[in-house]
Design an enzyme around this catalytic site. Structure first.
Site, short mmCIF file in Angstrom:
data_model
loop_
_atom_site.label_atom_id
_atom_site.label_comp_id
_atom_site.label_asym_id
_atom_site.label_seq_id
_atom_site.Cartn_x
_atom_site.Cartn_y
_atom_site.Cartn_z
N GLY A 1 0.81 -1.21 0.00
CA GLY A 1 0.00 0.00 0.00
C GLY A 1 0.85 1.26 0.00
CG HIS B 1 10.39 -0.69 0.29
ND1 HIS B 1 9.09 -0.45 0.67
CD2 HIS B 1 10.38 -0.70 -1.07
CE1 HIS B 1 8.34 -0.32 -0.42
NE2 HIS B 1 9.09 -0.46 -1.48
CB THR C 1 1.28 3.39 -4.79
OG1 THR C 1 2.32 2.47 -5.14
CG2 THR C 1 1.08 4.37 -5.90
CD1 TRP C 2 -4.62 5.06 -1.21
CD2 TRP C 2 -4.93 3.01 -0.33
NE1 TRP C 2 -5.93 4.99 -0.77
CE2 TRP C 2 -6.14 3.75 -0.24
CE3 TRP C 2 -4.91 1.71 0.14
CZ2 TRP C 2 -7.29 3.20 0.34
CZ3 TRP C 2 -6.04 1.16 0.71
CH2 TRP C 2 -7.23 1.90 0.81
CE1 TYR D 1 -3.64 -1.70 -0.47
CE2 TYR D 1 -5.17 -3.50 -0.03
CZ TYR D 1 -4.62 -2.57 -0.90
OH TYR D 1 -5.07 -2.52 -2.21
P1 PAP Z 1 5.42 -0.50 -3.95
O1 PAP Z 1 5.78 -0.84 -2.55
O2 PAP Z 1 6.25 -1.21 -4.96
O3 PAP Z 1 5.34 0.96 -4.17
P2 PAP Z 1 2.65 -0.78 -3.33
O4 PAP Z 1 2.05 0.49 -3.76
O5 PAP Z 1 2.94 -0.95 -1.90
O6 PAP Z 1 3.95 -1.07 -4.19
O7 PAP Z 1 1.72 -1.99 -3.73
C1 PAP Z 1 0.99 -2.09 -4.89
C2 PAP Z 1 -0.35 -2.69 -4.49
O8 PAP Z 1 -1.18 -1.64 -3.97
C3 PAP Z 1 -1.07 -3.30 -5.66
O9 PAP Z 1 -1.85 -4.35 -5.09
P3 PAP Z 1 -2.36 -5.61 -5.96
O10 PAP Z 1 -1.20 -6.16 -6.68
O11 PAP Z 1 -2.92 -6.58 -4.95
O12 PAP Z 1 -3.41 -5.09 -6.86
C4 PAP Z 1 -1.92 -2.12 -6.12
O13 PAP Z 1 -3.02 -2.51 -6.90
C5 PAP Z 1 -2.35 -1.53 -4.79
N1 PAP Z 1 -2.70 -0.11 -4.89
C6 PAP Z 1 -2.07 0.85 -5.61
N2 PAP Z 1 -2.68 2.02 -5.45
C7 PAP Z 1 -3.74 1.81 -4.63
C8 PAP Z 1 -4.77 2.67 -4.11
N3 PAP Z 1 -4.84 3.95 -4.42
N4 PAP Z 1 -5.68 2.10 -3.28
C9 PAP Z 1 -5.61 0.80 -2.96
N5 PAP Z 1 -4.67 -0.05 -3.42
C10 PAP Z 1 -3.73 0.44 -4.25
#
Ligand code: PAP
Length: 330
Positions: free
Chosen positions: A75, A136, A77-78, A225
């Site tokens: 999570g 991280h 990016t979120w 998350y």
């Molecule tokens: P990172 O650590 O490489 O930056 P990160 O953002 O933690 O990655 O994780 C990506 C996951 O967050 C994806 O999950 P999934 O593979 O199960 O689909 C992605 O879809 C999800 N994600 C990205 N943006 C959001 C958002 N705005 N709300 C909820 N989930 C999100």
């Protein structure tokens, strides 16, 4: 020839000291054959190890800094989008937000994979406060000045099954130089069960921040998350309060919380042109790979019930007595 540079904390740093140290770290391979180096309790991918070491050695925190921490695919990016929006809400209205034209990872930059990778001593002094960064690294691995200054840390964790499956899809969605294709999760399962994955072991990452959040609740906020998926309003309020910028009654009445949650929602961010096109730092994974399904419980499409049970048992044993638990389905 060895050249010496001066770090931001005044120490002399021989440039090839890092190269020499890395060679002595325990090594493994990640899922697609990229080397992993075990440094201070964390399995760093080879491309991030120099950045990780420089970051730990040289970063000087300000009391006003905000550090967003996570295991990958939990999570991040979120959280970047949310924290940026909360902190800057008096500067940009949701319709003018830089998030509409810039990927969250470019607005809140990683220490290990970005800032300290591009330069051993990046000039972060000119950035206005409050600076927001992300990492991280594990809590114990953070630079001393982060742990000792008044800066705030927000950690986001995700249940280990969805984290694993999300990482699996992310890893196989792009090709790395010298990397081998990844076809099934079975190939990586044994590694993950032994804690060998980028920025793992999973349990050490979550436990470090979990314990710190219990010991120093004013310093470390621990988010999940799954909780954000369940109640984003409550968690946005928690985040704003923790960061010292609580929403006012007027803001609540005016719907500011809803506006931020809508702006940062998966559907909104994923569909923005800027996140559908382009690549992380121009040469990295495509921006769209950071947005996949965003579902709680999606692991069941890639893990068999017995794999899930086995991995959860390992994690539960590692976390025994900590009081930390995860929601693995909706
Ligand atoms: P990172 O650590 O490489 O930056 P990160 O953002 O933690 O990655 O994780 C990506 C996951 O967050 C994806 O999950 P999934 O593979 O199960 O689909 C992605 O879809 C999800 N994600 C990205 N943006 C959001 C958002 N705005 N709300 C909820 N989930 C999100």
């Amino acid at each position: 020839m060895e050249t010496t540079s001066i770090s931001t904390n005044g120490e002399s740093v021989p440039r090839d000291e890092i190269q020499g140290s890395v060679a002595g770290f325990p090594g493994e391979k990640n899922w697609v054959g990229v080397p992993l180096h075990f440094y201070k309790g964390v399995w760093y991918p080879a491309f991030a190890i120099r950045g990780a070491i420089s970051f730990r050695q040289h970063f000087i925190a300000r009391d006003t800094d905000i550090i967003l921490a996570s295991m990958p695919k939990s999570g991040t990016t979120w959280l970047k989008a949310l924290a940026f929006s909360v902190v800057n809400r008096n500067i940009y209205s949701p319709t003018e937000s830089p998030l509409l034209t810039t990927p969250p990872h470019d607005l809140v930059r990683f220490f290990e994979m970005d800032l300290y990778l591009k330069s051993q001593l990046p000039d972060l002094e000119q950035l206005p406060s409050p600076r927001i960064f992300s990492s991280h690294s594990h809590y114990e691995t953070l630079p001393q000045s982060i742990r000792e200054s008044g800066c705030k840390i927000v950690y986001i964790c995700r249940n280990p099954l969805d984290q694993l499956v999300s990482q699996f899809h992310f890893t196989r969605s792009f090709k790395r130089k010298n990397g081998k294709p990844l076809s099934s999760i079975d190939e990586v399962f044994d590694h993950v069960c032994r804690g060998i994955q980028s920025y793992g072991p999973f349990w050490d990452s979550v436990l470090g921040y979990w314990k710190a959040s219990l010991e120093r609740p004013d310093k470390v906020l621990f988010l999940k998350y799954e909780d954000l998926k369940e109640d984003i309003t409550l968690n946005l309020k928690k985040l704003a309060e923790f960061l010292g910028v609580p929403f006012t009654e007027k803001e609540e009445k005016d719907g500011v919380i809803e506006e931020i949650s809508r702006l940062c929602s998966f559907d909104n961010l994923r569909n923005l042109e800027v996140n559908r096109t382009g690549f992380y730092q121009n040469t990295g994974p495509s921006n769209s790979t950071y947005f996949r399904k965003a579902k709680v419980g999606d692991w069941c499409n890639d893990l068999t019930p017995s794999m899930a049970e086995h991995f959860l048992k390992i994690v539960e044993e590692k976390l025994a007595g900590s009081g930390l638990s995860f929601k693995v389905s909706e």
